[in-house]
Design an enzyme around this catalytic site. Structure first.
Site, PDB file in Angstrom:
ATOM      1  N   SER A   1      88.968  43.530  28.819  1.00  0.00           N
ATOM      2  CA  SER A   1      87.879  42.868  29.543  1.00  0.00           C
ATOM      3  C   SER A   1      86.515  43.395  29.100  1.00  0.00           C
ATOM      4  O   SER A   1      86.358  44.600  28.851  1.00  0.00           O
ATOM      5  CB  SER A   1      87.979  43.154  31.049  1.00  0.00           C
TER       6      SER A   1
ATOM      7  N   ILE B   1      82.457  37.820  35.490  1.00  0.00           N
ATOM      8  CA  ILE B   1      83.473  36.957  36.111  1.00  0.00           C
ATOM      9  C   ILE B   1      83.278  35.512  35.679  1.00  0.00           C
ATOM     10  O   ILE B   1      82.148  35.013  35.648  1.00  0.00           O
ATOM     11  CB  ILE B   1      83.330  37.039  37.653  1.00  0.00           C
TER      12      ILE B   1
ATOM     13  N   TYR C   1      84.408  24.103  25.311  1.00  0.00           N
ATOM     14  CA  TYR C   1      83.871  25.032  26.311  1.00  0.00           C
ATOM     15  C   TYR C   1      83.482  24.239  27.580  1.00  0.00           C
ATOM     16  O   TYR C   1      83.503  24.769  28.686  1.00  0.00           O
ATOM     17  CB  TYR C   1      82.691  25.798  25.721  1.00  0.00           C
TER      18      TYR C   1
ATOM     19  N   LYS D   1      77.551  28.182  32.621  1.00  0.00           N
ATOM     20  CA  LYS D   1      76.736  29.258  32.028  1.00  0.00           C
ATOM     21  C   LYS D   1      75.247  28.864  32.013  1.00  0.00           C
ATOM     22  O   LYS D   1      74.379  29.729  32.177  1.00  0.00           O
ATOM     23  CB  LYS D   1      77.217  29.594  30.617  1.00  0.00           C
TER      24      LYS D   1
ATOM     25  N   THR E   1      89.660  37.971  24.871  1.00  0.00           N
ATOM     26  CA  THR E   1      90.008  38.515  26.193  1.00  0.00           C
ATOM     27  C   THR E   1      90.914  37.506  26.894  1.00  0.00           C
ATOM     28  O   THR E   1      91.154  36.412  26.379  1.00  0.00           O
ATOM     29  CB  THR E   1      88.750  38.704  27.076  1.00  0.00           C
TER      30      THR E   1
ATOM     31  N   ALA F   1      90.215  35.722  29.585  1.00  0.00           N
ATOM     32  CA  ALA F   1      89.460  34.504  29.914  1.00  0.00           C
ATOM     33  C   ALA F   1      89.268  33.641  28.664  1.00  0.00           C
ATOM     34  O   ALA F   1      89.392  32.413  28.722  1.00  0.00           O
ATOM     35  CB  ALA F   1      88.104  34.881  30.511  1.00  0.00           C
TER      36      ALA F   1
HETATM   37  P1  NAP Z   1      88.429  38.662  31.526  1.00  0.00           P
HETATM   38  O1  NAP Z   1      88.847  40.018  31.127  1.00  0.00           O
HETATM   39  O2  NAP Z   1      89.524  37.666  31.780  1.00  0.00           O
HETATM   40  O3  NAP Z   1      87.461  38.782  32.788  1.00  0.00           O
HETATM   41  C1  NAP Z   1      87.167  37.685  33.644  1.00  0.00           C
HETATM   42  C2  NAP Z   1      87.326  38.210  35.037  1.00  0.00           C
HETATM   43  O4  NAP Z   1      86.914  37.250  36.018  1.00  0.00           O
HETATM   44  C3  NAP Z   1      88.793  38.548  35.348  1.00  0.00           C
HETATM   45  O5  NAP Z   1      88.880  39.843  35.868  1.00  0.00           O
HETATM   46  C4  NAP Z   1      89.120  37.496  36.366  1.00  0.00           C
HETATM   47  O6  NAP Z   1      90.217  37.813  37.198  1.00  0.00           O
HETATM   48  C5  NAP Z   1      87.819  37.423  37.113  1.00  0.00           C
HETATM   49  N1  NAP Z   1      87.839  36.382  38.113  1.00  0.00           N
HETATM   50  C6  NAP Z   1      88.245  35.083  37.985  1.00  0.00           C
HETATM   51  N2  NAP Z   1      88.211  34.481  39.189  1.00  0.00           N
HETATM   52  C7  NAP Z   1      87.772  35.410  40.085  1.00  0.00           C
HETATM   53  C8  NAP Z   1      87.553  35.407  41.496  1.00  0.00           C
HETATM   54  N3  NAP Z   1      87.755  34.306  42.255  1.00  0.00           N
HETATM   55  N4  NAP Z   1      87.125  36.538  42.078  1.00  0.00           N
HETATM   56  C9  NAP Z   1      86.900  37.665  41.360  1.00  0.00           C
HETATM   57  N5  NAP Z   1      87.104  37.730  40.028  1.00  0.00           N
HETATM   58  C10 NAP Z   1      87.540  36.620  39.414  1.00  0.00           C
HETATM   59  O7  NAP Z   1      87.502  37.987  30.416  1.00  0.00           O
HETATM   60  P2  NAP Z   1      86.069  38.399  29.811  1.00  0.00           P
HETATM   61  O8  NAP Z   1      85.984  37.667  28.539  1.00  0.00           O
HETATM   62  O9  NAP Z   1      85.913  39.852  29.866  1.00  0.00           O
HETATM   63  O10 NAP Z   1      85.052  37.683  30.807  1.00  0.00           O
HETATM   64  C11 NAP Z   1      84.003  38.378  31.479  1.00  0.00           C
HETATM   65  C12 NAP Z   1      82.731  37.562  31.453  1.00  0.00           C
HETATM   66  O11 NAP Z   1      82.231  37.504  30.123  1.00  0.00           O
HETATM   67  C13 NAP Z   1      82.873  36.117  31.909  1.00  0.00           C
HETATM   68  O12 NAP Z   1      81.721  35.733  32.638  1.00  0.00           O
HETATM   69  C14 NAP Z   1      82.927  35.371  30.603  1.00  0.00           C
HETATM   70  O13 NAP Z   1      82.546  34.014  30.708  1.00  0.00           O
HETATM   71  C15 NAP Z   1      81.900  36.170  29.826  1.00  0.00           C
HETATM   72  N6  NAP Z   1      81.904  35.980  28.366  1.00  0.00           N
HETATM   73  C16 NAP Z   1      83.059  36.114  27.665  1.00  0.00           C
HETATM   74  C17 NAP Z   1      83.042  35.917  26.278  1.00  0.00           C
HETATM   75  C18 NAP Z   1      84.300  36.044  25.471  1.00  0.00           C
HETATM   76  O14 NAP Z   1      84.344  35.523  24.357  1.00  0.00           O
HETATM   77  N7  NAP Z   1      85.323  36.721  25.939  1.00  0.00           N
HETATM   78  C19 NAP Z   1      81.838  35.606  25.635  1.00  0.00           C
HETATM   79  C20 NAP Z   1      80.678  35.489  26.378  1.00  0.00           C
HETATM   80  C21 NAP Z   1      80.717  35.667  27.757  1.00  0.00           C
HETATM   81  P3  NAP Z   1      91.614  36.973  36.931  1.00  0.00           P
HETATM   82  O15 NAP Z   1      92.145  37.489  35.637  1.00  0.00           O
HETATM   83  O16 NAP Z   1      92.431  37.277  38.100  1.00  0.00           O
HETATM   84  O17 NAP Z   1      91.255  35.507  36.849  1.00  0.00           O
END
Ligand code: NAP
Length: 262
Positions: A19, A92, A155, A162, A193, A195
């Site tokens: 994450s 999140i 996306y 976003k 990750t 997500a």
């Molecule tokens: P991640 O590890 O899956 O983290 C996303 C988190 O959001 C998970 O812990 C997820 O829990 C949680 N979540 C979902 N629904 C929720 C709820 N109702 N209450 C509380 N938590 C909740 O993936 P990540 O990539 O690190 O994502 C973190 C952030 O970075 C997100 O905003 C994502 O859009 C952003 N981001 C990611 C990327 C990328 O390429 N990975 C790029 C730019 C931005 P569950 O697993 O239980 O759903």
């Protein structure tokens, strides 16, 4: 002395060691912050507790951010435990898998609401609940992606969420500025990750990114963590309402160079 010495950081969105929230946690811990962690639901506890223990973190709270009372309860518990909160991290996002494939016009009304509720509104709700406990010099940060301003195929509704998250960052920065609380967003390049796995064609996105970005490299959760440290430290004392890119420069490109195979 670490950049975040004496600061308490509450980090939402830890699912596992891949994450972005974990990259941020490690970077903030390394700079001396005292950490509190929050995760979505019971299913994640098995993964999150050992991670918390590995950094000596004892404040680990479940919080479904679609529920206002759950948010309020974590904010009050955190205030009791830490006295003050200097850093709030929102990492999140959620959308139904069906919404992250095929044409955007197929987004359902319920799917649109859900994606914006969890991925966007929750930042506003967290900011409201935590701000009474955040002294002058505190900072909030959320995670966004360039699909907010340019089309990233598949996306879809997450791009809309976003865009709304980035606008929310600016409005929160305006509201909280007079009380000395800064609010910024980090726009990260694609990282593998949990997500990200839900976005169809993500692997291609990752490859195209490394081919086309000026630095020709993908970014890591550590890179994002280091940027979050900067934005939440006193080094960024007069930076608020910004979208700060950590993307190897991808967002400055208009057309791929002749040698790139995108
Ligand atoms: P991640 O590890 O899956 O983290 C996303 C988190 O959001 C998970 O812990 C997820 O829990 C949680 N979540 C979902 N629904 C929720 C709820 N109702 N209450 C509380 N938590 C909740 O993936 P990540 O990539 O690190 O994502 C973190 C952030 O970075 C997100 O905003 C994502 O859009 C952003 N981001 C990611 C990327 C990328 O390429 N990975 C790029 C730019 C931005 P569950 O697993 O239980 O759903």
């Amino acid at each position: 002395m670490g950049l975040l010495e004496g600061k308490n950081a509450l980090i939402f969105g830890l699912a596992n060691d891949r994450s972005i929230a974990w990259g941020i946690t490690q970077a903030m811990r390394a700079q001396g912050a005292r950490i509190g962690l929050s995760y979505a639901g019971e299913a994640l506890e098995r993964r999150v507790r050992p991670l918390a223990e590995s950094i000596g973190c004892t404040f680990v709270e479940e919080c479904d951010v679609s529920k206002d009372d759950a948010i309020q309860s974590v904010a009050e518990k955190a205030a009791l435990e830490f006295g003050k909160i200097d850093i709030l991290v929102h990492s999140i996002a959620f959308a139904n898998r069906d919404e992250l494939t095929g044409p955007f016009y197929n987004t359902s009304r319920a799917g649109f609401h859900l994606a914006l509720d969890i991925s966007t509104y929750s930042f506003v709700a967290l900011a409201r609940a935590f701000q009474p406990f955040m002294p002058r010099g505190s900072a909030m940060v959320c995670m966004t992606y360039h699909g907010s301003v340019k089309v990233a195929p598949h996306y879809n509704v997450m791009g809309v969420a976003k865009a709304a998250l980035e606008a929310s960052t600016r409005y929160l920065a305006y509201d909280l500025g007079p009380q000395g609380v800064r609010v910024n967003a980090i726009s990260a390049g694609p990282i593998r990750t949990l997500a990200a796995a839900g976005v169809s064609g993500f692997k291609d996105m990752l490859r195209a990114f490394a081919d086309m970005s000026p630095l020709r490299e993908n970014v890591t959760t550590q890179d994002v963590g280091n940027a979050a440290v900067f934005l939440c430290s006193d080094m960024a004392a007069h930076t608020t309402g910004e979208v700060f890119y950590v993307d190897s420069g991808y967002n400055i490109m208009g057309v791929a160079g002749p040698e790139e195979k995108v």
